[in-house]
Scaffold this motif. Structure first.
Motif, mmCIF file in Angstrom:
data_model
loop_
_atom_site.group_PDB
_atom_site.id
_atom_site.type_symbol
_atom_site.label_atom_id
_atom_site.label_comp_id
_atom_site.label_asym_id
_atom_site.label_seq_id
_atom_site.Cartn_x
_atom_site.Cartn_y
_atom_site.Cartn_z
ATOM 1 N N THR A 39 0.931 -1.263 0.289
ATOM 2 C CA THR A 39 0.186 0.106 0.206
ATOM 3 C C THR A 39 0.736 0.889 -0.082
ATOM 4 O OG1 THR A 39 -1.660 -1.255 1.202
ATOM 5 C CG2 THR A 39 -1.663 0.917 1.657
ATOM 6 N N ALA A 40 2.042 1.616 0.618
ATOM 7 C CA ALA A 40 2.677 2.593 0.760
ATOM 8 C C ALA A 40 3.854 2.435 -0.630
ATOM 9 C CB ALA A 40 3.721 2.434 1.910
ATOM 10 N N ASN A 41 4.015 1.819 -0.801
ATOM 11 C CA ASN A 41 4.977 1.391 -2.470
ATOM 12 C C ASN A 41 3.723 2.185 -3.986
ATOM 13 O OD1 ASN A 41 7.327 0.522 -1.150
ATOM 14 N ND2 ASN A 41 6.667 -1.714 -2.043
ATOM 15 N N ALA A 42 2.458 1.789 -4.106
ATOM 16 C CA ALA A 42 1.506 2.275 -4.349
ATOM 17 C C ALA A 42 1.151 3.335 -4.552
ATOM 18 C CB ALA A 42 0.198 1.533 -4.034
ATOM 19 N N MET A 43 1.381 4.313 -2.836
ATOM 20 C CA MET A 43 1.444 5.631 -2.961
ATOM 21 C C MET A 43 2.608 6.251 -3.298
ATOM 22 S SD MET A 43 0.935 7.406 0.879
ATOM 23 C CE MET A 43 2.355 6.702 1.510
ATOM 24 N N ILE A 44 3.876 5.824 -2.626
ATOM 25 C CA ILE A 44 5.076 6.588 -3.322
ATOM 26 C C ILE A 44 4.593 6.572 -4.912
ATOM 27 C CG2 ILE A 44 7.565 6.258 -3.346
ATOM 28 C CD1 ILE A 44 7.033 5.406 -0.142
ATOM 29 N N SER A 45 4.820 5.383 -5.934
ATOM 30 C CA SER A 45 4.021 4.995 -6.644
ATOM 31 C C SER A 45 3.786 6.062 -7.867
ATOM 32 C CB SER A 45 4.046 3.797 -7.707
ATOM 33 O OG SER A 45 5.081 2.277 -6.995
ATOM 34 N N SER A 46 2.760 6.478 -6.911
ATOM 35 C CA SER A 46 1.466 7.512 -7.840
ATOM 36 C C SER A 46 1.806 8.660 -7.675
ATOM 37 C CB SER A 46 -0.179 6.918 -6.478
ATOM 38 O OG SER A 46 -0.447 7.464 -7.369
ATOM 39 N N ILE A 47 2.353 9.052 -6.641
ATOM 40 C CA ILE A 47 2.794 10.597 -6.554
ATOM 41 C C ILE A 47 4.273 11.261 -7.305
ATOM 42 C CG2 ILE A 47 4.181 11.903 -4.842
ATOM 43 C CD1 ILE A 47 2.810 10.605 -2.564
ATOM 44 N N ALA A 48 4.759 9.632 -7.309
ATOM 45 C CA ALA A 48 6.634 10.139 -7.994
ATOM 46 C C ALA A 48 6.245 10.068 -9.066
ATOM 47 C CB ALA A 48 7.408 8.649 -8.110
ATOM 48 N N ALA A 74 -2.404 17.066 -4.068
ATOM 49 C CA ALA A 74 -1.911 15.980 -4.001
ATOM 50 C C ALA A 74 -2.435 15.442 -2.650
ATOM 51 C CB ALA A 74 -0.187 16.582 -4.086
ATOM 52 N N PRO A 75 -3.181 16.552 -1.506
ATOM 53 C CA PRO A 75 -2.863 16.060 -0.673
ATOM 54 C C PRO A 75 -4.531 15.094 -0.848
ATOM 55 C CG PRO A 75 -2.958 18.623 -0.188
ATOM 56 C CD PRO A 75 -2.579 17.483 -2.412
ATOM 57 N N PHE A 76 -5.573 15.525 -1.541
ATOM 58 C CA PHE A 76 -7.056 14.740 -1.860
ATOM 59 C C PHE A 76 -6.468 13.065 -2.278
ATOM 60 C CE2 PHE A 76 -8.275 19.357 -2.938
ATOM 61 C CZ PHE A 76 -9.422 19.379 -1.512
ATOM 62 N N ASN A 77 -5.465 13.107 -3.390
ATOM 63 C CA ASN A 77 -5.436 11.988 -4.049
ATOM 64 C C ASN A 77 -4.383 11.136 -3.081
ATOM 65 O OD1 ASN A 77 -5.583 12.887 -6.535
ATOM 66 N ND2 ASN A 77 -3.245 13.020 -6.658
ATOM 67 N N LEU A 78 -3.807 11.426 -1.897
ATOM 68 C CA LEU A 78 -3.356 10.990 -0.454
ATOM 69 C C LEU A 78 -4.759 10.348 0.396
ATOM 70 C CD1 LEU A 78 -0.941 13.243 0.914
ATOM 71 C CD2 LEU A 78 0.025 10.531 -0.436
#
Length: 219
Positions: A39-48, A74-78
């Motif tokens: 889940t953390a990797n998906a979040m980081i990949s999406s942001i990057a 960005a905050p809404f995507n988070l």
């Protein structure tokens, strides 16, 4: 412990596929630690990915609009990421698993209609959850008595109701208040008060003609 929690096998609801049976839910079997990491990797990949695309467009085309949108969104995507949302809302890592932030299930919570797959989406046969041990009220009562003055009376007190507070054992005719009177535990006084409040009758006699008062004097 923390290590046991991280390595605990849990079941996570997968997105429902088009035309799938609405009465069936698919859960993916994986350890809690792996799910948090993915889940953390998906979040980081999406942001990057968003940063790279937006920055690239800005450098190539001089587009400031995309960069501004990325900053605002960005905050809404988070918040679409369960892990990020939990921590942004003030959650703590110690309580994350207890709070079930991923709406996960334990093996005991799975139902017969739940479909289980592994991390490669292959069907998984799950063994039925072990049946919970059930003890009769009389078993709890006698186990408490046999433990003597070191007895943990909590299970007995938790099982007591106004319906069984005058329960009589089959073999000797003992009642809960009799046993508590003769137990010698430090918590017997408060326990007997609770029994009285539930309607315990200290005048009932056992198979030898003794009542609770006799038990106090040293049966």
């Amino acid at each position: 412990s923390h290590t046991e929690n991280v390595n605990r096998t849990t079941y996570y609801h997968e997105m429902t596929q088009p035309f799938a049976d609405p009465n069936k839910k698919t859960y993916q079997e994986k350890t809690y630690g792996k799910h948090v990491k993915s889940t953390a990797n998906a979040m980081i990949s999406s942001i990057a990915f968003g940063i790279i695309i937006t920055t690239g467009l800005h450098v190539w085309k001089g587009m400031l609009t995309g960069l501004a949108i990325q900053v605002v969104m960005a905050p809404f995507n988070l918040f679409e990421n369960a892990l990020a949302k939990y921590f942004l809302m003030g959650g703590s890592i110690e309580n994350a698993q207890a709070d079930k932030i991923f709406d996960e299930k334990t093996r005991e919570e799975l139902t017969p209609s739940d479909e289980i797959v592994d991390e490669m989406n292959n069907p998984v046969e799950t063994a039925p959850a072990p049946a919970k041990e059930t003890r009769s009220f009389e078993d709890i009562l006698l186990d408490t008595w046999q433990a003597g003055e070191k007895a943990d009376i909590a299970p007995l007190m938790a099982a007591l109701t106004d319906k069984n507070v005058n329960h009589v054992t089959k073999e000797d005719g003992w009642t809960p208040i009799m046993m508590m009177s003769g137990l010698g535990s430090k918590k017997t006084v408060s326990a007997m008060k609770m029994m009285k409040a539930l309607g315990a009758d200290p005048s009932v006699v056992d198979g030898e003609g003794w009542n609770a008062l006799h038990w106090v004097s040293g049966k």
